[in-house]
Write a protein that holds these residues in place. Structure first.
Motif, PDB file in Angstrom:
ATOM      1  N   ALA A 173      18.660   0.307  -4.752  1.00 14.55           N
ATOM      2  CA  ALA A 173      18.214   0.229  -3.362  1.00 14.55           C
ATOM      3  C   ALA A 173      18.138  -1.222  -2.917  1.00 14.55           C
ATOM      4  CB  ALA A 173      16.856   0.911  -3.203  1.00 14.55           C
ATOM      5  N   SER A 174      17.989  -1.408  -1.609  1.00  9.03           N
ATOM      6  CA  SER A 174      17.871  -2.763  -1.079  1.00  9.03           C
ATOM      7  C   SER A 174      16.600  -3.408  -1.610  1.00  9.03           C
ATOM      8  CB  SER A 174      17.845  -2.723   0.449  1.00  9.03           C
ATOM      9  OG  SER A 174      16.673  -2.068   0.906  1.00  9.03           O
TER      10      SER A 174
ATOM     11  N   TRP B 298      15.429   2.702  -7.370  1.00  9.44           N
ATOM     12  CA  TRP B 298      14.886   1.356  -7.141  1.00  9.44           C
ATOM     13  C   TRP B 298      15.836   0.258  -7.614  1.00  9.44           C
ATOM     14  CZ3 TRP B 298      13.774  -2.007 -11.201  1.00  9.44           C
ATOM     15  CH2 TRP B 298      13.764  -1.448 -12.488  1.00  9.44           C
TER      16      TRP B 298
ATOM     17  N   LYS C 123      10.279   6.449  -6.829  1.00 13.19           N
ATOM     18  CA  LYS C 123      11.516   5.905  -6.253  1.00 13.19           C
ATOM     19  C   LYS C 123      12.573   5.807  -7.353  1.00 13.19           C
ATOM     20  CE  LYS C 123      13.126   2.159  -3.204  1.00 13.19           C
ATOM     21  NZ  LYS C 123      13.512   3.085  -2.120  1.00 13.19           N
TER      22      LYS C 123
ATOM     23  N   ASP D 262       8.869  -0.242  10.266  1.00  7.05           N
ATOM     24  CA  ASP D 262       9.318  -0.119   8.882  1.00  7.05           C
ATOM     25  C   ASP D 262       8.371   0.808   8.141  1.00  7.05           C
ATOM     26  OD1 ASP D 262       7.133  -1.813   7.492  1.00  7.05           O
ATOM     27  OD2 ASP D 262       7.922  -3.172   9.023  1.00  7.05           O
ATOM     28  N   LEU D 263       8.770   1.220   6.946  1.00  9.42           N
ATOM     29  CA  LEU D 263       8.020   2.205   6.186  1.00  9.42           C
ATOM     30  C   LEU D 263       6.621   1.709   5.839  1.00  9.42           C
ATOM     31  CD1 LEU D 263       7.913   4.888   4.611  1.00  9.42           C
ATOM     32  CD2 LEU D 263       8.871   3.664   2.652  1.00  9.42           C
ATOM     33  N   ARG D 264       6.508   0.476   5.378  1.00 16.97           N
ATOM     34  CA  ARG D 264       5.211  -0.005   4.902  1.00 16.97           C
ATOM     35  C   ARG D 264       4.194  -0.058   6.032  1.00 16.97           C
ATOM     36  NH1 ARG D 264       3.972  -5.537   1.389  1.00 16.97           N
ATOM     37  NH2 ARG D 264       1.741  -5.092   1.052  1.00 16.97           N
TER      38      ARG D 264
ATOM     39  N   ILE E 141      10.950   5.752  11.445  1.00 14.29           N
ATOM     40  CA  ILE E 141      11.289   4.327  11.533  1.00 14.29           C
ATOM     41  C   ILE E 141      12.275   4.113  12.671  1.00 14.29           C
ATOM     42  CG2 ILE E 141      12.252   2.358  10.296  1.00 14.29           C
ATOM     43  CD1 ILE E 141      11.416   3.752   7.696  1.00 14.29           C
TER      44      ILE E 141
ATOM     45  N   ASP F  44       8.795  -3.013  -0.268  1.00 18.38           N
ATOM     46  CA  ASP F  44       7.938  -2.153   0.558  1.00 18.38           C
ATOM     47  C   ASP F  44       7.298  -1.054  -0.275  1.00 18.38           C
ATOM     48  OD1 ASP F  44       8.460  -3.612   2.801  1.00 18.38           O
ATOM     49  OD2 ASP F  44       9.960  -2.231   3.634  1.00 18.38           O
ATOM     50  N   TYR F  45       8.050  -0.478  -1.195  1.00 12.69           N
ATOM     51  CA  TYR F  45       7.530   0.626  -2.010  1.00 12.69           C
ATOM     52  C   TYR F  45       6.351   0.160  -2.865  1.00 12.69           C
ATOM     53  CZ  TYR F  45       7.410   4.548  -5.282  1.00 12.69           C
ATOM     54  OH  TYR F  45       7.011   5.617  -6.036  1.00 12.69           O
TER      55      TYR F  45
ATOM     56  N   GLN G 188      14.438  -5.202  -0.185  1.00  8.87           N
ATOM     57  CA  GLN G 188      13.299  -5.092   0.722  1.00  8.87           C
ATOM     58  C   GLN G 188      12.623  -3.736   0.607  1.00  8.87           C
ATOM     59  OE1 GLN G 188      11.947  -7.624   2.541  1.00  8.87           O
ATOM     60  NE2 GLN G 188      10.317  -6.113   2.819  1.00  8.87           N
ATOM     61  N   SER G 189      13.422  -2.689   0.441  1.00  5.35           N
ATOM     62  CA  SER G 189      12.830  -1.363   0.273  1.00  5.35           C
ATOM     63  C   SER G 189      12.039  -1.287  -1.027  1.00  5.35           C
ATOM     64  CB  SER G 189      13.909  -0.287   0.301  1.00  5.35           C
ATOM     65  OG  SER G 189      14.752  -0.390  -0.836  1.00  5.35           O
TER      66      SER G 189
END
Length: 1003
Positions: free
Chosen positions: A759-760, A756, A753, A726-728, A689, A766-767, A762-763
């Motif tokens: 975490a943020s 979760w 995860k 980004d990851l996604r 990333i 995305d997950y 947004q992450s």
């Protein structure tokens, strides 16, 4: 850009090197000749350096200052690996990226400007030493005549020529002797063509046959050929030395001066002789070459002496020994065979003669001492084969036309022509050899006297000198060849315990230790003291070597190996195959058990290299063959219809694993690697990333380290990475682009995860979005959750140094441990096509999990329990021993989702959407209410898991699916958390793509 004019250059500036003609591009205007003209006397191959700076050189070549450089030999002299930057060549970043002002980098200097447009003979490793130091003395280098042709002819003209060819002619007759010679020459000529092709396939260094084959065709074949060939040459030293010792013994015997007895005299003389030859070899190549020239002249004089002797009228003494000059009836009688003794058969004689044709690689074996091996080896080797073949054919025909098979040697056997009681051809010449012929006690004649050439010649001592020259020169050539081939093999460390012999001494890097080893082997075989016993041993090993050489060239040709591009025009892959086949057939016809032993040794050596996989990369034909096979099979899969039974193989069973750097999540790698090993494809994906310009160097730097880490961990997987914002989006790239044809993954494996909740947001989005993306692309999904977590990067520092990735601690995980008699519990809650069942079943077949009992839990009504048990327990492709039916209970989990609730009080949809603006992961009161039953189901299932599977080795559960756009990510993660929390064993949450991966039927 205008084309640069090409001038007609003098010979000094235009070279033909192998398959290319190299000319220098020069302008026509600078200094009255053009803006691109080189400085006066600054030709690319000038003997004197021009001392031009890199910038000046590039300016004078192209007319403007540029970072680009002209093609230079040094850039291609070494090919250590794909992607290695050539010395002095700018990288792509230097050429197309923004160039920072740096006067020193306006033009990358070429290490030696006068070579920049040509192909010099010496590589960069042979350049001058440090400034101020005296230059190292130049090593001795030979041309094609002195270095190859004469050396090969001397090695071919060995002991067999003088001491056994007349005897073979008597046994087989002139016709079959010619057939033996031509059969031998056919094998050696085809092998010579193959060696010529190999020698023109690239720059040749020291190491001879081994170096040529290993660098062109790979260590697998090169190693076995090199070891066998070095041993065969060491034994050949003994054979030629024994031939010399036999001649000296015969001279002593004629004068009644034996040292001990005939057999031990051969041993004594042989050991003393090989010791003297060792001293000559240790004196260096220059002395050895001078000795070879002397031997060559002696042999030529002996040949002339022999031919003169055949036309001189025979004296009474020579007639008594069977020599009558040229006679048509003698030629006619000797034209047909007359088999005698235990060795009286065609292939027995062939095995004795064949070593006399095996000296064709004597020149190639000193490739490091040749001025231009690519020219010298083909030319010298083939010329040597031609002239020695002519000499063999002439010798066989002439001596077969002059000497009868049996003679007594007694002057008293002279009779009048036509005397009664006289039998045999000699009677018509006035000699009666009937008595000794009938008693088989004749001492002379072609069939009985090995020194027939000496007897026929004009001056006998010259033939003796020729025998000395032929035997000693051949022994000396083999004594030099064997250590040099073995030295190169030792330095590559393909086999254990031989590295000691790789050390070289002196300016020619002489293998002193190799000489001593060859000496010991030679002495061991000299003690046999039998020429006819040693020759067949050598024949098998040389034939085996030639078969391997020819087959290696054929293999490289049919696999279209990228590293196989010989410029030798007379090479044919079909001729190479024919030569290999003929060599193998002859081996088994000679001595079948010896052939089996030879091939057994080859297979062992080949298997050892394939198993150990030495850390060398020479672009072997084996690699090319593997690539071509993989390519052909991959393309062939496109024509194969998919079937449920093949789910583990090819496209349906391939897994894309989101490991990040694989060494960060060893448990996830081990888990997927366990059930895909030898069954299906595994791809480890990593998303880098950040900005592409920043992350691309990291990708190139670490990729090899990650691959080596997988190999060291014995995981059969590929590593690939992508750079994304980004990851996604990176995972979307991997899902769409990973794989090839039908070898594309359709299972996405990733870790659970754990953070979760902290975490943020947004992450978190995305997950869960990655899971939705996988289902959109019809992927199955497999989540792995472990109580202690998967990511071990926090306790690792090796990732900061990519060079240590492959050598770091290989941490053990539960998937690398013996599981004992536990259970694998499968909770097949929904019909997903069977993936929930298949993965644990494949895992249970592995050795570490084989003792585990598989239990399957299915949901359903109580009255369907018997039907479900019968269906899943019947003998089929995935047999399971039994099932247990579930009933559910209820428990709330509001405390888990409370931080993520909107608490909107069941307001209308528009109001809820407005409140949730910017935080789509928030859960409305209506969504909680609508998903109440599904949420409580996860709670109850967790209670059941704790009751039934607390001590299991592995728990597999069907992954629940949250409807996209209707189930917030936080609610979905709360379901997964509730379902799998507080479990000690690893938990895999699996969901297939709703297509069958199991069948109970045969079709």
């Amino acid at each position: 850009m205008a084309e640069l004019p090409v001038l007609e250059l003098p010979a000094a500036l235009s070279h033909c090197s192998g398959r290319f003609t190299i000319s220098t591009l020069l302008g026509a205007e600078e200094g009255g000749r053009g803006p691109y003209a080189a400085a006066e006397g600054a030709g690319c191959d000038s003997a004197h350096p021009t001392h031009l700076s890199g910038s000046t050189l590039c300016t004078r070549t192209f007319g403007y200052n540029t970072v680009d450089v002209v093609p230079a030999y040094e850039h291609y002299a070494n090919s250590k690996g794909v992607g290695d930057a050539g010395k002095g060549r700018p990288s792509l970043a230097d050429l197309h990226s923004i160039l920072k002002p740096d006067p020193g980098r306006l033009c990358v200097p070429v290490s030696d400007p006068q070579r920049s447009n040509g192909l010099p003979e010496a590589g960069p490793e042979e350049a001058a030493g440090e400034p101020g130091r005296a230059p190292a003395p130049e090593p001795v280098r030979f041309g094609w005549v002195k270095g190859v042709m004469i050396r090969c002819m001397l090695n071919i003209w060995g002991v067999i020529l003088y001491l056994r060819l007349p005897w073979i002619t008597a046994q087989a007759g002139i016709a079959l002797t010619w057939l033996i010679i031509l059969m031998s020459v056919t094998v050696t000529t085809i092998t010579g063509l193959s060696i010529s092709a190999i020698s023109t396939n690239g720059k040749v260094k020291s190491g001879g046959t081994y170096f040529l084959i290993s660098r062109s065709l790979g260590p697998e074949l090169g190693g076995s050929i090199g070891l066998i060939f070095a041993f065969a040459n060491a034994v050949a030293v003994a054979m030629h030395t024994v031939g010399f010792a036999e001649t000296v013994r015969d001279l002593l015997q004629e004068h009644n001066s034996l040292i001990v007895d005939p057999t031990n005299d051969i041993r004594i003389i042989g050991v003393v002789t090989v010791t003297v030859l060792l001293g000559i070899s240790l004196a260096g190549m220059e002395w050895e070459a001078k000795a070879q020239i002397l031997f060559f002249l002696v042999i030529l004089v002996s040949f002339i002496n022999y031919l003169v002797g055949t036309v001189i009228p025979a004296t009474a003494e020579k007639q008594a020994k069977g020599f009558f000059s040229y006679r048509a009836d003698i030629f006619a009688q000797n034209f047909v065979p007359s088999w005698r003794g235990p060795e009286g058969s065609f292939f027995s004689l062939f095995s004795i003669f064949f070593p006399s044709a095996t000296g064709i690689l004597a020149g190639a074996n000193i490739s490091g001492d040749l001025k231009d091996p690519a020219v010298a080896i083909p030319k010298g080797t083939l010329m040597a084969i031609f002239w020695t073949t002519v000499s063999y054919l002439v010798l066989s025909a002439t001596i077969g036309a002059c000497v009868v098979r049996d003679a007594s040697g007694s002057l008293n056997d002279s009779v009048a022509v036509g005397s009664p009681g006289c039998e045999g051809l000699a009677c018509s010449f006035g000699w009666n050899f009937t008595a000794c012929a009938q008693r088989q006690s004749c001492r002379y004649g072609l069939s009985n006297y090995y020194q027939s050439m000496s007897m026929v010649s004009g001056f006998g001592p010259l033939i003796t000198a020729g025998i000395f020259g032929a035997t000693l020169s051949s022994a000396l050539a083999c004594l030099v060849s064997a250590p040099k081939v073995f030295q190169c093999l030792c330095r590559d460390q393909l086999y254990p315990l031989i590295g000691f012999f790789g050390k070289g001494y002196g300016r020619n890097n002489e293998p002193i230790r190799g000489y001593m080893l060859t000496y010991v082997i030679a002495v061991g075989f000299i003690l046999i003291a039998g020429l006819n016993a040693i020759a067949p041993i050598i024949s098998n090993f040389f034939l085996c070597s030639y078969a391997l050489i020819n087959f290696s060239c054929f293999h490289a040709s049919i696999t279209n190996s990228p590293g196989w591009r010989p410029s030798f025009r007379y090479y044919s892959k079909w001729a190479a195959l024919f030569g290999a086949a003929v060599s193998v057939v002859i081996m088994f016809l000679l001595t079948w058990w010896a052939a089996l032993i030879a091939f057994g040794i080859v297979i062992f050596l080949l298997g050892y290299v394939l198993y150990k996989k030495p850390d060398v990369n020479w672009g072997s034909s084996m690699q090319a063959s593997s690539y071509n096979m993989a390519l052909n099979y991959s393309v062939g899969l496109s024509e194969v219809d998919e079937h449920i039974k093949n789910y583990r193989q090819g496209r349906p069973g391939a897994c894309l694993v989101l490991t990040g750097p694989p060494n960060f999540r060893p448990a996830l790698v081990d888990f997927v690697g366990t059930f895909t090993k030898n069954l299906s494809l595994m791809l480890c994906g990593n998303v880098l990333i950040g900005p592409r310009k920043q992350k691309m160097p990291e990708s190139q730097l670490t990729a090899d380290g990650h691959t080596k880490w997988l190999m060291k961990r014995k995981i059969k997987a590929f590593y690939t990475d992508v750079v994304a914002e980004d990851l996604r989006s990176g995972v979307q790239m991997l899902i769409q682009a990973a794989g090839l044809g039908k070898m594309r993954p359709n299972i996405l494996a990733l870790g659970y995860k754990r953070n979760w909740r902290t975490a943020s947001p947004q992450s978190l989005e995305d997950y869960v979005g990655i899971l939705h993306d996988a289902f959109d692309f019809k992927y199955g999904v497999c989540l792995l959750r472990m109580k202690e977590g998967l990511n071990v990067s926090r306790v690792m520092q090796a990732h900061t140094d990519p060079a240590t990735l492959a050598g770091e601690q290989q941490a053990s995980t539960v998937f690398q441990s013996e599981q004992g008699k536990k259970t694998i519990d499968i909770y097949w809650l929904f019909d997903d096509g069977g993936l929930t069942l298949l993965i644990p079943y494949l895992l249970g077949r592995k050795k570490r999990w084989r003792k585990c009992k598989i239990r399957v839990f299915v949901g359903g009504q109580i009255n369907r329990m018997d039907e479900e048990r019968k269906a899943t327990s019947k003998p089929a492709r995935t047999p399971f021993p039994g099932t247990v039916c579930l009933s559910c209970s209820v428990k709330r989990f509001d405390d888990l989702i409370a931080p993520f609730r909107l608490n909107d009080g069941f307001k209308d949809e528009a109001t809820v959407n407005e409140m949730r603006q910017g935080c789509p992961w928030k859960i409305s009161d209506e969504e909680v209410d609508k998903n109440r039953a599904k949420s409580l189901r996860q709670v109850r299932l967790n209670e059941i898991l704790l009751d039934y599977s607390r001590d299991a080795a592995l728990v597999a559960i069907t992954l629940p699916i949250g409807r996209k756009g209707r189930c917030p990510s936080s609610l979905y993660m709360a379901w997964l958390e509730t379902l799998s929390q507080d479990l000690r064993p690893p938990v895999i949450l699996t969901r297939g793509n709703q297509e069958n991966v199991l069948t109970f039927y045969c079709q």
